[in-house]
Design an enzyme around this catalytic site. Structure first.
Site, short mmCIF file in Angstrom:
data_model
loop_
_atom_site.label_atom_id
_atom_site.label_comp_id
_atom_site.label_asym_id
_atom_site.label_seq_id
_atom_site.Cartn_x
_atom_site.Cartn_y
_atom_site.Cartn_z
N GLY A 163 -23.68 6.72 -41.26
CA GLY A 163 -22.39 6.12 -41.62
C GLY A 163 -21.69 5.35 -40.52
N ASN A 195 -21.83 2.14 -40.10
CA ASN A 195 -21.26 0.96 -40.75
C ASN A 195 -19.98 1.34 -41.51
OD1 ASN A 195 -22.74 -1.63 -40.39
ND2 ASN A 195 -24.46 -0.37 -41.00
N LEU A 225 -29.54 4.45 -49.73
CA LEU A 225 -30.98 4.37 -49.98
C LEU A 225 -31.38 4.83 -51.37
CD1 LEU A 225 -32.27 5.60 -46.50
CD2 LEU A 225 -31.98 3.25 -47.34
N ASN A 271 -23.91 -5.58 -49.84
CA ASN A 271 -24.91 -4.78 -49.12
C ASN A 271 -25.15 -5.40 -47.75
OD1 ASN A 271 -27.04 -2.77 -48.84
ND2 ASN A 271 -28.47 -4.47 -49.01
N HIS A 292 -28.12 -5.70 -44.82
CA HIS A 292 -29.54 -5.49 -44.60
C HIS A 292 -29.84 -5.87 -43.15
CE1 HIS A 292 -33.78 -5.12 -45.61
NE2 HIS A 292 -33.97 -6.23 -44.92
N ASP A 335 -32.42 -7.06 -52.37
CA ASP A 335 -32.09 -7.91 -51.20
C ASP A 335 -32.11 -9.40 -51.57
OD1 ASP A 335 -33.98 -5.69 -49.05
OD2 ASP A 335 -31.86 -5.65 -49.61
N GLU A 378 -24.46 -5.66 -37.07
CA GLU A 378 -24.07 -5.08 -38.36
C GLU A 378 -22.61 -4.66 -38.42
OE1 GLU A 378 -26.78 -2.39 -40.33
OE2 GLU A 378 -28.27 -2.84 -38.80
C1 GRF Z 1 -28.13 0.22 -41.12
O1 GRF Z 1 -29.08 -0.25 -40.20
C2 GRF Z 1 -28.17 -0.64 -42.35
O2 GRF Z 1 -28.45 -2.00 -42.10
C3 GRF Z 1 -29.31 -0.04 -43.08
O3 GRF Z 1 -29.16 1.35 -42.91
C4 GRF Z 1 -28.52 1.58 -41.67
C5 GRF Z 1 -27.31 2.40 -41.94
O4 GRF Z 1 -26.79 2.83 -40.74
N1 GRF Z 1 -29.24 -0.40 -44.49
P1 GRF Z 1 -25.43 3.69 -40.79
O5 GRF Z 1 -25.65 4.83 -41.76
O6 GRF Z 1 -24.34 2.77 -41.26
O7 GRF Z 1 -25.23 4.12 -39.37
#
Ligand code: GRF
Length: 197
Positions: free
Chosen positions: A12, A14, A81, A98, A100, A141, A171
């Protein structure tokens, strides 16, 4: 103020960048709900620590019910996921974002998620990679691209180093930037292309 739901499956970070951006008024949105398909996802704990509703839900009909109850306007998939069904995608057309961890169309689609993206990138010997924020469509995607940013990875000696460099430097920044643009109503989709107005 846009009501946001964030879906997570992992650590988490992000999500945390979005929580912090909302708290700092960088985003005209409010995270009302965090959902995970994994009971022990640390992203749920991050939400709880921020006083945000955090729920482990696997049944999509329950997910949809909760989104309606919280009057969600925008869904953000932040390392989520699980499969997002066409039912949810059509209900929230161009309202699901999303992130990626590659420069789409490279290293994306079936089987390219998490560290697998960076393993393929490392194996290919790429010198540059990055991340893409896009709207979610029925094609994995394959939705309209909102933002992309690249970074030099020629100094990385493993997929894990690539993953960390992109996560922290790219990100966390472009996701909140894209969500901010959405909340300011600055994103327009024309013929599957996103225009920033
Ligand atoms: C990130 O690298 C995102 O791009 C990918 O999964 C990862 C999630 O990281 N889809 P986090 O859970 O936000 O740390």
């Amino acid at each position: 103020m846009v009501n946001i739901a964030v879906f997570v499956s992992g650590g988490g970070t992000n999500l945390q960048s979005l929580i912090d951006a909302c708290a700092n008024n960088e985003i005209n949105g409010s995270i009302k709900l965090v959902i995970s398909n994994r009971k022990k996802a640390y992203g749920l704990e991050r939400a709880r620590l921020a006083g945000i509703k955090a729920e482990w839900i696997k049944d999509e009909d329950i997910i949809i019910k909760r989104l309606e109850e919280e009057q969600i306007d925008l869904i953000v998939l932040a390392g989520y996921l699980a499969i997002v069904s066409e039912k949810l995608i059509s209900k929230y057309e161009n309202k699901i974002i999303n992130i990626h961890p590659s420069l789409i169309p490279s290293f994306c689609g079936e089987g390219y998620y998490g560290i697998h993206v960076h393993e393929a990138c490392f194996k290919r010997g790429c010198k540059v990679s990055g991340a893409t924020v896009h709207f979610v469509s029925a094609v994995v995607d394959g939705g309209p691209i909102i933002l992309q940013r690249s970074i030099d990875i020629s100094d990385c000696s493993s997929p894990e180093e690539i993953q960390e460099k992109i996560l922290i430097n790219i990100e966390h920044k472009i996701l909140k930037e894209a969500v901010g643009l959405y909340c300011d109503n600055k994103l327009k989709v024309v013929n599957e292309r996103v225009e920033i107005i």
